[in-house]
Design a protein around this motif. Structure first.
Motif, PDB file in Angstrom:
ATOM      1  N   ASP A 118       0.840  -1.197   0.000  1.00  0.00           N
ATOM      2  CA  ASP A 118       0.000   0.000   0.000  1.00  0.00           C
ATOM      3  C   ASP A 118       0.880   1.253   0.000  1.00  0.00           C
ATOM      4  O   ASP A 118       0.677   2.185   0.773  1.00  0.00           O
ATOM      5  CB  ASP A 118      -0.949  -0.005   1.207  1.00  0.00           C
ATOM      6  N   PHE A 202     -11.593   0.538  -0.427  1.00  0.00           N
ATOM      7  CA  PHE A 202     -11.142   0.258  -1.790  1.00  0.00           C
ATOM      8  C   PHE A 202     -12.075  -0.780  -2.416  1.00  0.00           C
ATOM      9  O   PHE A 202     -11.734  -1.966  -2.507  1.00  0.00           O
ATOM     10  CB  PHE A 202      -9.705  -0.253  -1.800  1.00  0.00           C
ATOM     11  N   TYR A 225      -6.315  -3.166   3.037  1.00  0.00           N
ATOM     12  CA  TYR A 225      -5.934  -4.271   2.165  1.00  0.00           C
ATOM     13  C   TYR A 225      -5.822  -5.562   2.982  1.00  0.00           C
ATOM     14  O   TYR A 225      -5.603  -5.511   4.208  1.00  0.00           O
ATOM     15  CB  TYR A 225      -4.604  -3.967   1.470  1.00  0.00           C
ATOM     16  N   GLN A 417     -10.802   3.915  -8.398  1.00  0.00           N
ATOM     17  CA  GLN A 417     -11.699   3.072  -7.603  1.00  0.00           C
ATOM     18  C   GLN A 417     -13.170   3.337  -7.890  1.00  0.00           C
ATOM     19  O   GLN A 417     -14.027   3.083  -7.049  1.00  0.00           O
ATOM     20  CB  GLN A 417     -11.424   3.291  -6.105  1.00  0.00           C
ATOM     21  N   GLU A 491      -2.449  -0.151  -8.611  1.00  0.00           N
ATOM     22  CA  GLU A 491      -2.656   0.998  -7.726  1.00  0.00           C
ATOM     23  C   GLU A 491      -2.532   2.292  -8.518  1.00  0.00           C
ATOM     24  O   GLU A 491      -1.428   2.791  -8.783  1.00  0.00           O
ATOM     25  CB  GLU A 491      -1.627   0.960  -6.581  1.00  0.00           C
TER      26      GLU A 491
END
Length: 596
Positions: A118, A202, A225, A417, A491
């Protein structure tokens, strides 16, 4: 001063700390035994505190509002992208000094988990530096160099979760009951029932809030996550461990902590587990511990929540006195509002956010910014907008689509997202979002420079600790090469995390943006302005015009592509000349000594 003497001289903070412990743990734990453990940690860390940091403690206790000052300008960067290593950062302190920086936030400095982390926020060891970046000894030398330039170092302290390969998590996996209780493990049926009440951070790349981990015998709470395991703050052992960790880092020379994901700390059945009162008690406990053993140190809340939920992160009056919490809190809504203002050519939203951002407690301030390492998140601002707009989703979607290049837009952002029915965030560097990437003519480039200056002016004139993100002073553009990196391709926020290109420092783009920034900072210092923003002008006849009070001055911003007539006259600090009768499109005038 001995550790015992130091604690004896901080009775008020000791009382506040014990009050938080009682609120959090009094119903189920022996508070006297818990206090004895924490008192030992405080004394040991205070006794080990270096003399130079003790001197800084004394100076800042004598001047508790030291960070609420006109010259408090910040800079935020990833070490590897900025200079490769911590030692490399030392070689570029002169660049920060020339910018007037007094506060440096080094993102994701601590050792992260292997592989996807992350962006470094899945911490595997709070007391070690990411090996590729250097060592803690390098950090101590950097802190010494920064202090010589009156620059305070801020690092991230991820207090909501650890990485799944943190030593606590590894012990928990191995069956150690002490460390298993550092985390939240539910049976799968219970996790399913809880999931129905919980929003998702997310929803596309990491849907859900729980991850089944066979070694843990159930579903681990993972708000972000799957490899970030939420800490169980209902367990006082977590509090003891985190106070010890925080004070150890402060003794290495760290002068500020960005508390990551503070809104999520406390979990309670029947709620969405966000912004609950115990989360504030946790942060107030950490603040009190710092006041006792390392009072030179600031706490900054990363609370990306609607403006109405932000004030408690500064502290609260509990009837028998004010309990301080964080020294600094991100004014995320103001950042988003600046981009909305450019998309809509209307100052309505920033005016509303500024109006809601006043009334700060003493010795507290906003952290203001035009862009950062994260996306432009739309969710929190939707709640702000419902106070003034009955259909905020459509309005924000229009702004997002504009910033993502739809139609005749000059912006070059990308959706983050988002799905067919979900509006989440928008990615992009400041320059690409402001039109510099798409510009092909001198006029288009000039408009992009003016948009960049407008957003920097909004952050600086609003009185907060105004912070520039790495590369924004150079006009860095979107970096799409991340898509070829298997550790980053999923990402999208890596789009606006390009490495610093030092060769660009002297080019025309960097000189222009840097000059504009320098004039804005100098104007704020001359105005004496700092602290909560003051709204002066909001005129329905000129919707693009925003007036902000900054110290002795009046700052006027025109977010529209049309000129605006001015009723005020005076000397513009940015040019040194008398202001014209009309404020041009995307222009700023900083009127010296023209008060509200």
């Amino acid at each position: 001063m001995s550790g015992s003497d130091g604690i004896a001289r901080t009775g008020r903070h000791t009382t506040t700390l014990r009050r938080q412990l009682n609120r959090l743990y009094g119903a189920s734990h022996d508070i006297n035994a818990l206090w004895a453990r924490i008192e030992t940690v405080l004394r040991d860390r205070l006794a080990a505190r270096p003399a130079v940091m003790r001197e800084l403690d004394a100076a800042r206790v004598a001047d508790p509002g030291w960070f609420v000052a006109p010259d408090m300008i910040g800079y935020s960067t990833y070490v590897d992208g900025f200079a490769g290593t911590v030692k490399g950062v030392m070689a570029h302190v002169d660049h920060l000094d020339a910018m007037g920086v007094r506060y440096l936030h080094l993102l994701a400095l601590l050792k992260a988990r292997a592989g996807d982390s992350d962006g470094g926020f899945a911490v595997a060891d709070y007391l070690s530096v990411e090996p590729a970046l250097g060592t803690m000894a390098d950090v101590e030398r950097l802190c010494e160099r920064l202090r010589a330039s009156r620059i305070s170092l801020c690092v991230d302290l991820a207090i909501n979760h650890t990485a799944d390969d943190h030593v606590w998590a590894l012990a928990a996996r191995a069956g150690d009951p002490y460390y298993r209780n550092f985390y939240l493990v539910l049976d799968e049926a219970d996790a399913g029932r809880r999931e129905a009440l919980l929003p998702q951070v997310f929803p596309t790349t990491a849907p859900g809030n729980f991850t089944v981990v066979p070694d843990m015998g159930g579903a681990v709470w993972t708000t972000f996550y799957p490899f970030q395991w939420d800490l169980n703050w209902a367990n006082p052992d977590v509090m003891v461990a985190m106070i010890d960790t925080m004070l150890a880092l402060a003794n290495h020379g760290v002068e500020a902590f960005r508390l990551d994901s503070t809104a999520f700390l406390w979990k309670e059945v029947g709620t969405d587990c966000r912004n609950l009162p115990p989360a504030h008690y946790i942060v107030r406990a950490l603040r009190s511990a710092l006041e006792i053993a390392a009072p030179a140190t600031l706490l900054k809340a990363e609370a990306i929540v609607p403006t109405a939920f932000v004030p408690p992160y500064f502290g609260a009056d509990e009837g028998d006195g004010f309990e301080p919490e964080c020294h600094l809190v991100y004014n995320n809504s103001l950042m988003v509002a600046g981009w909305v203002a450019l998309a809509e050519q209307s100052a309505a939203l920033p005016a509303a956010i500024i109006e809601a951002s006043g009334g700060l407690p003493s010795n507290a301030n906003w952290l203001t910014y035009a862009r950062c390492h994260d996306d432009i998140g739309w969710g929190a601002v939707l709640r702000d907008l419902r106070e003034i707009d009955r259909a905020p989703e459509a309005r924000m979607a229009a702004a997002a689509h504009f910033l993502e290049g739809v139609g005749d837009s000059w912006a070059r952002g990308e959706s983050f997202q988002a799905g067919s029915s979900v509006l989440h965030g928008t990615n992009g560097t400041m320059a690409s979002l402001a039109g510099l990437e798409s510009a092909t003519t001198d006029a288009e480039r000039e408009a992009a420079f003016r948009r960049i200056a407008l957003l920097n002016a909004l952050a600086i004139a609003s009185g907060g600790l105004a912070t520039t993100y790495m590369g924004d002073e150079n006009g860095a553009l979107n970096d799409r090469t991340y898509r070829t990196n298997p550790d980053k391709a999923h990402e999208g926020r890596w789009l606006h995390r390009p490495a610093m290109v030092w060769a660009d420092i002297g080019d025309a783009v960097a000189v222009r943006i840097g000059s504009d920034l320098s004039r804005l900072r100098a104007a704020r210092i001359a105005s004496g302005g700092a602290g909560a923003p003051v709204l002066l002008t909001r005129d329905d006849d000129t919707p693009g015009l925003l007036g902000i009070g900054c110290g002795r001055d009046r700052v006027l911003l025109n977010f529209s592509d049309s000129p605006v007539p001015l009723a005020e006259y005076g000397i513009d600090r940015l040019t040194g000349q008398a202001c014209a009768a009309t404020l041009g499109p995307l222009h700023i005038v900083w009127l010296a000594g023209v008060q509200a």
